[in-house]
Structure formats: C-alpha cells, structure tokens
Design an enzyme around this catalytic site. Structure first.
Site, PDB file in Angstrom:
ATOM      1  N   SER A 277       0.780  -1.177   0.075  1.00  0.00           N
ATOM      2  CA  SER A 277      -0.079   0.043  -0.123  1.00  0.00           C
ATOM      3  C   SER A 277       1.100   1.442   0.015  1.00  0.00           C
ATOM      4  CB  SER A 277      -1.013   0.158   1.329  1.00  0.00           C
ATOM      5  OG  SER A 277      -1.756  -1.056   1.390  1.00  0.00           O
ATOM      6  N   ASP A 349       6.854  -8.518  11.636  1.00  0.00           N
ATOM      7  CA  ASP A 349       6.741  -9.830  12.228  1.00  0.00           C
ATOM      8  C   ASP A 349       6.388 -10.202  13.551  1.00  0.00           C
ATOM      9  OD1 ASP A 349       7.428 -12.482  12.424  1.00  0.00           O
ATOM     10  OD2 ASP A 349       9.495 -12.505  12.932  1.00  0.00           O
ATOM     11  N   ASP A 352       5.274 -15.929  15.652  1.00  0.00           N
ATOM     12  CA  ASP A 352       6.845 -16.655  15.758  1.00  0.00           C
ATOM     13  C   ASP A 352       6.442 -18.106  16.142  1.00  0.00           C
ATOM     14  OD1 ASP A 352       8.210 -14.451  15.644  1.00  0.00           O
ATOM     15  OD2 ASP A 352       8.404 -14.042  17.846  1.00  0.00           O
TER      16      ASP A 352
END
Length: 806
Positions: A277, A349, A352
């Site tokens: 985006s 991130d 995990d």
C-alpha cells in the site's frame, strides 16, 4: 433487460460447464437454477430497477433515510448510532451478502461446506492457525470490557439478519444458486472474524526459511545477503525523528540454542508478492491552497466483488465517508467533516514459531523449563458438502496452536511447532474505526489507535486544523535482537516474548519539518529506534520514489496527488538496467532480435505505462537474471526465501566479481556478467515464444491484469486483460492480480474536497450494471467525486429509500 439476461445466460452456462468438468462439489439442480421466476434470470436486474421507496425495519428508534447516488453509493442518514449501524448492516447485505458470508466462512475454515472435499486442506490449515479461536477471544473481550461496542456490532448483525429474513429465492445472490446453498444468520462474532481474516491476509513470517538459511549460510553469510537494513534506508518515520522516551528494557539470554532439526516443517501460506500500500499527507505549507492533502491506496488482491464497499454514514453528530469492509462497521479508510485517515500494511513480524516437546504420544503435556505444562485440545469438526464430516484435533499450548504436528503437512513424526500470534489474544479493532469515524483532531486519532492490535498498520492522518501525522500501530512484542527471526525452542522460558511495546513508544511523527508524512511498506524506522524491528518483506523502491517526489513538489494540488498514485516510474529498473546493459557488453547483440530488444531497452524511459515494451523486456530479463544468480542457493531441498531484489542489484552493482556469483560445478568462474548474459539469453527464448503465440508485447498485454471473482473457477464473473500500467515496486503497483484496491485523495479545506475509486462496482451481482462499472475509470487513473453530501441534495440521486420502524 433482455440483452443483460442473455449475457448472464452465457456467463452461467460457461460457469456450469466448468463445474461439471471439475471435482468441485455437487452440481446444483438445474430446474431451480433455470426457473424464470426464481432462478438466475432474476439476477439480471440492476438495483435501480428494483428500487423501493419505503421499507419497514424492526428495532429502529426513528426513520432512517438512504440516498443512493448515480454510482449506487449509499448515503445513510440516521438519528443515532444504533440505527445507523443497523441500517449499515442491512444495506451492505443487500448488495454484498454472498461476499460477506463467503469471506467469513473462509476465515472460519468452512469452505468445504460449500464446495466439498476439494477445500478440506484449506479448511484444516485455517483452523489450525486459530483464526476462529482469535475471533472467539475478541468476542469475549467485547463482552467483558466493551459492551457498548458489542451493542453496535450486534445492531449491525441484526440489520444483516433482517435483510436475510426477507430474502426471496428470486433475489438470492447468484452464487448461492450456482453452489446450491442458502445464507445463514449473521452474528457479531462473524464481524470480528472478518477482521481476523484481514490479519491473516496481511501478515507473514519466514522463521523456517531463515532458520534454514542460517544453517546453510552461517551467521556471517546470512547477515551479508539478508541485512536487517538496506544500504539506502528511507523509513516511514523520518530519520531525523528523536525518540524522546525511555525504552522498556529487554533481556537477551546469555546463550541461545535454536532448534536445528526441523528443516522440512510445512510453511504457512504467505501474503502474495505485490500486496502492499501507499499513503501520505502533505502539510498546508507545501500545498497550493494552503490545506493539508491526504492520499491512500491499499494494494491487495484484485477481486470481484471488490474487497471494498463505499458508503457515507451520517447522524446529527457526524458524517463520514469512504471505503468500508463488507461485514465490519464504519469506514476503514476515509474522512469526515474534520479529519481524513488511511492505512497501509506495516509488515511487522508478529508471528513466531516454537518447537514443542511433548511428554509422550498422548500430547497431554509439554516441556517448559523444569516442568511439564498441560495442553488443551480443540476438536474441529469440518463439515463437507456431500460427505461425512472430518474431525481434526488441534493441540493448544500457552504459546498457541500446534499447527504442524505428526498429523498435518509433514513427513516427519517428531516435528511439533506451535504458533504464537497476537491474533490469538483478545483485542478490539472495531472500536478503533468507530472512534476514528467521529474523530475531530489529532488527540482523537491517537485515542482511537490505542485500541488497535492487528494487523499492524501505518495510519496516516490529516486534519482541517493543519496537522499531518503518521503512527505505526499494532500490538508489537518486546523482543531481543534477532528474536523471532528463527524457529525457537518452546521448552526454554527465555524464548518468551517479554511483553509488548507500549502504545506511546510505537513509532510515530507529527508535523515533521519536511512538510509531509508517508509510508509504502518500507522499514518503519532507522537503526536509532530503541526496539528490535524485523520483517522479511520491507519495500525498497516505492518508498524512495514517493519521498523524492514529495520532497521535490511544492504548490501541491489534488491533481498532483492523483498523478502520484498513478505514477508508473520504475525506480528499480532505473537503478538496475544501466548496470545490466553494461555487464551484458556485446554478448549476443549480433542477432536482429537481440539488437531490437536491446535498443528498445536503451531507449526506454523507465515508465511502466501500458503501451511500453521496455517494461516487458526488463521484467523478463531481470527475473531470469535473478533466477540464475540464486539458482544454486534455491536448489537446497528445504524451504528458503531468496535475497531481495534490492540486495541482488546492490551486489551486481558494487561487487560484480563477488564469489557469490560463481556457479558450483562449472569449469569457469562466473561473475555478475555471466548471469546477466544467461538472463538475456533466456529473454530471447521467452520473447521468441511470446511473439509467435501472442505477438504484441506491450506491458499491458504482457502482464494481463485480471480482477478475479472470489471463486476462481467462476471465470465469467471476472474481468480480464485490463489495459493499465504499473507493477510491483512501482507507486501504481498494479500487477497481474494485485494492485490499488482503493484510491482516495482528500483536501482538507474549509469544505472537504474528496475523490475516490476502486476496481469493481458497488453491486455484488454480476448481472447488475453496477457490478464492474468502476473498472475502466480506475484503469485510466480517474476518480469519482467523493464529497460528503446532505440528504437534501438532489443532484445525481439515483433513488432514495426510507426505513421506518415496524
């Protein structure tokens, strides 16, 4: 009307013929489908032909008026929020019911109920990722901590259900008729599930791949080919930003033992390349009229019906307009009388993986430090159309669900990995948008974002009072450097997340001296930010092109911002192509074809316009060159991720004789030039085939942008070969299946001036003239006037409907 019906017959016949030839569930009974009074013929009408002046609705406290403009965009006028969102649910369902339900069934792992056993693996994976589990926790969060928001979400659900209750067989969306099922009741839970689905679409992880790379390349080799920061880092938050807070201390273990025996674990589906985006806002000091201007264009899969549905929502206290998500309350990207805001994916991130050591095959407990922790079991009953249900047992640890185990997607018996993901924690993203819809200033914007957890987003902001801002918002785990980059040992308590970065420490900026804020999925910050930041997908080209243009431009107008959203300049090509041409030398240029292609490349201006041939040639040449460079690395029979294009070009430019370019098993030493030449030879082969089979290799004809129906096999309900430019790494990031799913530009003057467009139409009915009428406007870089309107305005009104309480 006869013509549209005839076209629809052809469309449906083609779709049915395809279904018959594929194992895609049971074919619907043909008699009801062809029934002229209830079958697909009844879907050949457009909404203005079926307009109703007045409707009764239960549970309203007063009348609600809905004014449709000439593009079928509804403007809902209610006296209070409960009536407003009840009407929003009804109106959204009226035009997008099948899409709403299909997307939430996909999010819940229930597609097999519709299409049969072909979707069983998809459903199992969705459930094992815990999307429904996360939505259940979100619903519990609202019940316990925010009953006010829950009441609004339930009002929306009531509106949807009131529409479903009066839905006749004739008016049933055509996809239900083809797939032979009926809608079920909506619920507040489903609206929350939709927001979890968005998280899954936008969040990825490469823990397994990086673990494999670490083993293959070693720490030094990994850091060299996969650096955390690029050489030229132009982050979301300007480098000059001073972090004026005391960060929370994160304790790193003295020694770290990573699992080293799971190189064949399965890999979750990742966000498709090209998803991204742009958003930005310029201050009044850089604008011709002295007003802030905000722009937003989320890049997502191009689908029909469109992901977005445009609306205006008004009460006596506020009016907001923009792009809504069918199934969710309020406006997601839009503006009101005081502010404008937009979103881009923050690519952080937040997933995990932890290796779980079970005590025994019963899997009732798992090792955690010196103890054994008890597991939970979640039984997933997956109903399958035409067959008996499939029962799957998913083990849950305190980290999260064990997605990969001996029963799923692995050829090993000792692999058990649990997924830790912020989606599995109670949160209230819906409140963020409800508050943002009513926000009047920067303080309101900040307060709204404090409720937002996932998926992480870059929220751009501008106000009539002159502020421009950017905040990178999400629930970000506190991690020590490199934590979560690799698979972790779930038996070691030191592998735990150490809490979350406080909201007030999330990277943000307000009125920076440069006069603008912007994001394009790049690194959020420079290395001075005191918390560990990592993702494997940061952008390196769109962001630099955007920031350079915003720096250069002054006396900025709305038209300038529209042009920037449709900008086709390929910065990657501008940096890489001269290097490649130089490395090519005189290799193979003696042939007429090679000479022709090389001359076209040399004369190309780096703009990926639809008619340009240079963009086609470059895209093939670079792809083949990069494939050749990393072929040896990718031959390893374990999941890996390739170095970024940016890092590849950096090596080709700065270290063309680096040993990394040498191909194993050959008699000579290869350099970057060797791979460029191999890539050029492959280009010649590809173009020879293309010119024989297709002829025209202009960019639009080569990339063949397609806006695909949500059921891929319903090809007749899709739009193909759209004539438009752009591409990956370009501000106009329009590829073959991805692109700007919504474009919006707002000037925040005394009277708001707004423009918007998306590639589709307001209707979810393929037989309606409003199904895809925006596509040509979008493809040409044009916009609709998107200003707020009052219910008394008569210009451009298609029809009006008044809801009266029953």
């Amino acid at each position: 009307m006869k013509y549209s019906s005839f076209v629809l017959v052809l469309v449906l016949t083609a779709g049915l013929a395809f279904l018959v030839s594929r194992p895609f569930g049971q074919i619907p009974p043909l008699a009801p489908l062809l029934d002229p009074y209830h079958g697909f013929w009844q879907n050949s009408f457009s909404e203005d032909q079926l307009a109703e002046d007045e409707l009764s609705m239960n549970n309203l406290t007063g009348p609600v008026e809905v004014v449709y403009d000439e593009n079928l965009i509804p403007h809902i006028f209610a006296q209070n929020d409960l009536d407003l969102y009840r009407a929003q649910g009804y109106i959204t369902a009226k035009h997008r019911l099948w899409q709403m339900e299909f997307q939430t069934m996909a999010a819940a792992g229930r597609v097999s109920e519709i299409v049969g056993p072909i979707a069983i693996d998809l459903d199992r994976m969705t459930r094992r990722k815990g999307l429904a589990f996360g939505a259940e926790l979100g619903f519990k969060f609202l019940q316990e901590k925010d009953p006010e928001t829950l009441s609004l979400v339930e009002a929306y659900a009531d509106g949807v259900n009131q529409y479903i209750a009066q839905l006749t067989d004739a008016r049933l969306p055509v996809e239900y008729k083809i797939l032979n099922y009926r809608p079920e009741p909506w619920s507040a839970y489903k609206s929350l599930l939709l927001l979890k689905y968005m998280s899954d679409m936008l969040v990825g992880d490469r823990d397994l791949e990086y673990s494999n790379l670490r083993k293959i390349l070693g720490e030094a080799g990994l850091n060299r080919l996969y650096p955390d920061f690029p050489k030229e880092n132009d982050p979301v938050i300007e480098k000059e930003r001073v972090w004026d807070f005391q960060p929370v201390t994160v304790n790193k273990p003295d020694s770290i033992a990573y699992p080293d025996d799971a190189l064949t674990m399965g890999v979750l589906p990742q966000p498709t390349e090209g998803t991204g985006s742009n958003n930005w806002a310029v201050s009044g000091s850089k604008a011709k009229n002295g007003n802030p201007i905000l722009a937003n264009d989320p890049h997502l899969s191009l689908n029909l019906p469109s992901l977005w549905y445009s609306m205006q929502l008004s009460t006596p206290e506020h009016s907001v307009k923009g792009a809504t998500l069918p199934g969710a309350l309020g406006v997601i990207s839009g503006f009101n009388e005081h502010i404008a805001w937009g979103v881009t994916n923050a690519t952080r991130d937040t997933r995990d993986w932890y290796k779980i050591t079970f005590k025994d095959d019963a899997r009732n407990s798992y090792k955690y430090g010196s103890e054994w922790k008890a597991t939970d079991f979640r039984i997933e009953e997956i109903k399958i159309k035409g067959e008996k249900a499939f029962i799957d047992t998913v083990v849950y640890t305190h980290y999260g669900p064990v997605v990969y185990d001996r029963t799923f997607k692995t050829d090993r018996q000792d692999v058990n990995f649990a997924l830790r993901w912020v989606v599995h924690e109670g949160s209230n993203e819906q409140r963020t948008f409800l508050m943002m819809n009513k926000a009047k200033n920067h303080g309101d914007y900040q307060a709204a974002l404090d409720h937002y957890s996932a998926p992480a987003q870059n929220f751009v902001f501008a106000s009539k009072s002159g502020d421009v801002a950017m905040r990178i918002q999400g629930k970000f785990p506190l991690k020590w450097a490199q934590q979560g980059k690799f698979l972790m040992d779930g038996a070691d308590p030191m592998m735990e997340w150490q809490g979350y970065i406080p909201n007030e420490h999330n990277a943000s900026t307000l009125n920076p001296p440069r006069g603008f804020v912007s994001s394009a999925n790049q690194h959020p910050v420079d290395p001075s930010y005191p918390y560990y930041v990592f993702d494997h997908t940061f952008e390196h080209y769109r962001n630099r092109r955007l920031n350079r243009r915003l720096t250069e431009l002054n006396q900025i107008t709305v038209e300038d911002m529209k042009g920037l959203q449709f900008d086709n300049y390929n910065l990657q090509a501008a940096e890489a192509l001269p290097v490649m041409i130089n490395l090519l030398g005189t290799h193979q240029v003696e042939s007429a074809e090679a000479e022709k292609y090389l001359n076209e490349l040399k004369s190309w201006d780096y703009f990926a316009d639809p008619s340009k041939k240079g963009q086609t040639l470059y895209s093939i040449w670079f792809a083949e060159t990069a494939e050749s460079i990393w072929r040896d690395l990718m031959k390893n029979e374990v999941p890996l991720v390739r170095p970024t294009n940016y890092q590849t070009i950096e090596l080709m430019t700065g270290s063309p004789n680096d040993p990394i370019f040498d191909i194993k098993g050959t008699d000579r030493i290869e350099t970057a030039a060797s791979h460029v030449q191999i890539g050029f030879d492959s280009l010649l082969v590809a173009m020879k085939k293309w010119e024989v089979e297709e002829g025209d290799y202009s960019w639009a004809n080569y990339k063949k942008t397609t806006i695909q129906h949500l059921v891929p096999t319903f090809k007749s309900f899709s739009a193909t070969n759209i004539y438009t430019g752009g591409g990956s790494g370009i501000l106009n990031a329009t590829g073959s299946r991805h692109g700007a799913s919504w474009r919006m530009v707002v000037e925040l003057g005394e009277t708001m001036q707004a423009f918007g467009i998306y590639p589709g139409g307001q209707s979810g009915n393929p037989g309606s003239k409003f199904y895809d009428n925006f596509i040509s406007v979008w493809a040409n870089g044009e916009y609709l006037n998107f200003n707020l309107r009052s219910k008394e305005q008569t210009e451009g009104v298609l029809f009006k409907t008044v809801f009266k309480k029953d």
